[in-house]
Design a protein around this motif. Structure first.
Motif, mmCIF file in Angstrom:
data_model
loop_
_atom_site.group_PDB
_atom_site.id
_atom_site.type_symbol
_atom_site.label_atom_id
_atom_site.label_comp_id
_atom_site.label_asym_id
_atom_site.label_seq_id
_atom_site.Cartn_x
_atom_site.Cartn_y
_atom_site.Cartn_z
ATOM 1 N N ASN A 286 -6.458 -20.306 -28.855
ATOM 2 C CA ASN A 286 -6.369 -22.241 -26.947
ATOM 3 C C ASN A 286 -6.483 -23.138 -28.282
ATOM 4 O O ASN A 286 -6.054 -24.413 -27.466
ATOM 5 C CB ASN A 286 -8.214 -21.779 -26.347
ATOM 6 C CG ASN A 286 -7.608 -20.666 -25.632
ATOM 7 O OD1 ASN A 286 -7.047 -20.970 -24.649
ATOM 8 N ND2 ASN A 286 -8.989 -20.050 -25.747
ATOM 9 N N ASP A 287 -7.023 -23.355 -29.246
ATOM 10 C CA ASP A 287 -7.286 -24.538 -30.292
ATOM 11 C C ASP A 287 -6.017 -24.630 -31.110
ATOM 12 O O ASP A 287 -6.450 -26.275 -31.277
ATOM 13 C CB ASP A 287 -7.993 -24.767 -31.338
ATOM 14 C CG ASP A 287 -9.878 -23.865 -30.495
ATOM 15 O OD1 ASP A 287 -9.771 -23.908 -29.475
ATOM 16 O OD2 ASP A 287 -10.711 -23.783 -31.151
ATOM 17 N N TYR A 288 -4.677 -23.910 -31.204
ATOM 18 C CA TYR A 288 -3.698 -24.630 -31.838
ATOM 19 C C TYR A 288 -2.763 -24.545 -30.947
ATOM 20 O O TYR A 288 -2.349 -23.546 -30.157
ATOM 21 C CB TYR A 288 -3.837 -24.439 -33.462
ATOM 22 C CG TYR A 288 -4.868 -24.424 -34.543
ATOM 23 C CD1 TYR A 288 -5.164 -25.253 -35.358
ATOM 24 C CD2 TYR A 288 -5.832 -23.491 -33.808
ATOM 25 C CE1 TYR A 288 -5.886 -25.985 -35.409
ATOM 26 C CE2 TYR A 288 -7.357 -23.714 -34.949
ATOM 27 C CZ TYR A 288 -7.025 -24.501 -35.170
ATOM 28 O OH TYR A 288 -8.464 -25.228 -36.410
ATOM 29 N N ASP A 289 -1.256 -25.373 -31.795
ATOM 30 C CA ASP A 289 -0.098 -24.794 -30.742
ATOM 31 C C ASP A 289 0.272 -23.311 -31.810
ATOM 32 O O ASP A 289 1.371 -23.071 -31.015
ATOM 33 C CB ASP A 289 0.910 -25.626 -31.402
ATOM 34 C CG ASP A 289 -0.169 -27.284 -31.389
ATOM 35 O OD1 ASP A 289 -0.140 -27.030 -29.984
ATOM 36 O OD2 ASP A 289 0.328 -27.927 -31.625
ATOM 37 N N PHE A 290 0.213 -23.640 -33.042
ATOM 38 C CA PHE A 290 0.362 -22.063 -33.337
ATOM 39 C C PHE A 290 -0.507 -20.891 -34.688
ATOM 40 O O PHE A 290 -1.052 -21.946 -34.587
ATOM 41 C CB PHE A 290 1.721 -22.794 -34.313
ATOM 42 C CG PHE A 290 2.799 -21.237 -35.447
ATOM 43 C CD1 PHE A 290 3.480 -20.815 -35.528
ATOM 44 C CD2 PHE A 290 1.998 -21.068 -36.810
ATOM 45 C CE1 PHE A 290 3.931 -19.654 -36.090
ATOM 46 C CE2 PHE A 290 2.294 -20.095 -37.730
ATOM 47 C CZ PHE A 290 3.114 -19.395 -36.170
ATOM 48 N N VAL A 291 -0.245 -20.228 -34.464
ATOM 49 C CA VAL A 291 -1.134 -19.065 -34.953
ATOM 50 C C VAL A 291 -0.382 -17.908 -35.796
ATOM 51 O O VAL A 291 0.820 -17.643 -35.368
ATOM 52 C CB VAL A 291 -1.854 -18.186 -34.346
ATOM 53 C CG1 VAL A 291 -3.270 -17.681 -35.290
ATOM 54 C CG2 VAL A 291 -2.845 -19.640 -33.443
ATOM 55 N N LEU A 292 -0.105 -18.105 -37.458
ATOM 56 C CA LEU A 292 0.439 -16.645 -37.906
ATOM 57 C C LEU A 292 -1.313 -15.915 -38.103
ATOM 58 O O LEU A 292 -2.517 -16.144 -39.039
ATOM 59 C CB LEU A 292 0.816 -17.245 -39.662
ATOM 60 C CG LEU A 292 0.792 -16.022 -40.391
ATOM 61 C CD1 LEU A 292 1.632 -15.666 -40.188
ATOM 62 C CD2 LEU A 292 0.702 -17.028 -41.917
ATOM 63 N N VAL A 293 -0.579 -14.689 -38.250
ATOM 64 C CA VAL A 293 -1.929 -13.678 -38.677
ATOM 65 C C VAL A 293 -1.632 -12.562 -39.217
ATOM 66 O O VAL A 293 0.142 -12.428 -39.179
ATOM 67 C CB VAL A 293 -2.146 -12.374 -36.980
ATOM 68 C CG1 VAL A 293 -3.468 -11.834 -37.415
ATOM 69 C CG2 VAL A 293 -2.425 -13.403 -36.244
ATOM 70 N N ASN A 294 -2.545 -12.091 -39.663
ATOM 71 C CA ASN A 294 -1.998 -11.441 -40.731
ATOM 72 C C ASN A 294 -2.679 -10.081 -41.155
ATOM 73 O O ASN A 294 -4.440 -10.272 -41.123
ATOM 74 C CB ASN A 294 -1.802 -11.308 -41.687
ATOM 75 C CG ASN A 294 -1.851 -9.894 -43.753
ATOM 76 O OD1 ASN A 294 -2.572 -9.822 -43.584
ATOM 77 N ND2 ASN A 294 -0.446 -10.517 -43.888
#
Ligand SMILES: O=C(O)[C@H](O)COP(=O)(O)O
Length: 406
Positions: A286-294
């Motif tokens: 919701n808060d960002y355009d892009f998320v990297l998850v590890n």
């Protein structure tokens, strides 16, 4: 549109005697559903036949060619634990490890010691030949080390022999410069000094009494100076965030300008709090355009050669994704789901075996793959791609790719 790159660290494996892998055997109804609804393929993060570290792999997944942007693992580790890496600093990844009195390695991870905060104090702040040692523990047996001072160089070799039963390697200058000679000498002195201090420390005396491996040395590796990296937002026009338990990935995120979201209980091992990570991801979308998850636990299990633990972690990640996908709107977000490298049980280390990859979202050309594993993915529409292709594919799907040509 938004995008998520979801990395199951160390995901891939090689067949056991029954032709199975932890991923192939794991019950993964959510990942299988996403494979069915998405476009699939095989992926090597850096290149076909290249056995990457998590560092070069994650850079490539974010669209940064490691051949251009990678100066060594050290600066990312240092940044990830909150050290302020400045130009001229020389940074290392270190393992707290166990050696005997001849400096032969007994265990590279000091029995996966959990708390090294007392030991850190014995190293941080040491000065040798006018150069300051800045040292901070990271998760478990991991730590970051920086040298700060005049006339240093990162053109030196590693101390970590990478195998038990071998001696700690003498650090050598890799070019003829006085800076490399000086840096190598300082590091060799430091390693001996650290052994003297750690071996007799009460934490280690107690560990030995309990039959545990003492954390009586540090093994530096991955030396590097701070890299020059184009910030993620400048490169893609996307405000990005990162959710990860381990210092290395947080460090990469910080260096490329992704905001690191701290998640309570995200430890980067098999006991990490997957529920909290799921909630953090839902909020971050919701808060960002892009998320990297590890998510790291499968890699640790691979390094330890624990087949069932790796399978369990993959199943937990599947449950985590089930929670996330209850709240994901296909019209709003694309997901790329894969690993960074394989960590086969038989190797206990990274390999170049390619990984299954799903790209999921509104406009993907859905293929006939309906299972997420190393054996089925090649039947998908993405065929076999590299990590560097993922961001361009996502940018194109999001309608944000610049036209190449007129
Ligand atoms: O977990 C890590 O930090 C690395 O992927 C493995 O490093 P190690 O071989 O030093 O444990």
């Amino acid at each position: 549109m938004k995008a998520v790159i979801f990395v199951i660290d160390g995901l891939g494996d090689r067949p056991n005697s029954e032709g199975n892998t932890p991923l192939k055997e794991a019950k993964t109804p959510t990942l299988d559903r996403l494979a069915k609804e998405g476009i699939n393929g095989l992926m090597n993060a850096v290149d076909i036949g290249v056995r990457p570290g998590s560092d070069t792999a994650h850079l490539a997944l974010l669209g940064y060619d490691p051949k251009i942007n990678y100066t060594g693992r050290g600066p990312f580790e240092a940044s990830g634990v909150g050290l302020d890496v400045k130009p001229g600093d020389v940074a290392f990844r270190c393992n707290f490890s166990t050696v005997d009195e001849n400096f032969t390695v007994q265990d590279r991870r000091a029995g996966r010691i959990e708390d090294t905060s007392e030991l850190e104090k014995l190293i941080d702040g040491i000065e040798i030949d006018g150069v300051k040692v800045i040292f901070k523990e990271s998760g478990g047996y991991r730590a970051a080390l920086m040298l700060r001072g005049e006339g240093l160089s990162d053109k030196i070799s590693d101390a970590d022999p990478k195998k038990i039963g071998l001696k700690v390697k003498e650090i050598k200058p890799l070019d003829g410069s006085p800076e490399a000679k000086k840096t190598a000498e300082i590091m060799n002195k430091l390693i001996k000094m650290v052994y003297e201090r750690l071996d007799k420390h009460p934490v280690n005396v107690e560990r030995k009494e309990k039959g545990l491996f003492p954390a009586n040395i540090i093994l530096p590796r991955g030396v590097g100076e701070v890299p020059h990296i184009v910030p993620f937002e400048e490169k893609y026009g996307l405000r990005g965030a990162c959710i990860a338990g381990t210092g290395l990935i947080k460090g990469i995120a910080k260096m490329v300008g992704l905001e690191v979201i701290e998640v309570e209980g995200a430890t980067g091992d098999a006991f990490s709090n997957f529920d909290n990570k799921a909630e953090a991801l839902i909020k971050a979308i919701n808060d960002y355009d892009f998320v990297l998850v590890n998510v790291k636990g499968a890699d640790e299990a691979g390094h330890d050669g624990h087949y069932d633990v790796k399978k369990d972690v993959i199943e937990k990640i599947d449950v985590m994704l089930e929670q996330v996908f209850k709240q994901v709107d296909k019209n709003e977000v694309y997901f790329a789901i894969s690993g960074d490298h394989s960590t086969p049980i038989e190797e206990k280390d990274h390999s170049a075996d390619p990984l299954p990859l799903i790209i999921w979202g509104k406009s993907v050309r859905v293929d006939e793959v309906d299972k997420f594993d190393e054996y089925t993915a090649h039947k998908g529409g993405l065929c076999w791609i590299k990590g560097l292709h993922i961001m361009p594919i996502l940018m194109d799907l999001m309608g944000l790719a610049k036209k190449y040509g007129a």
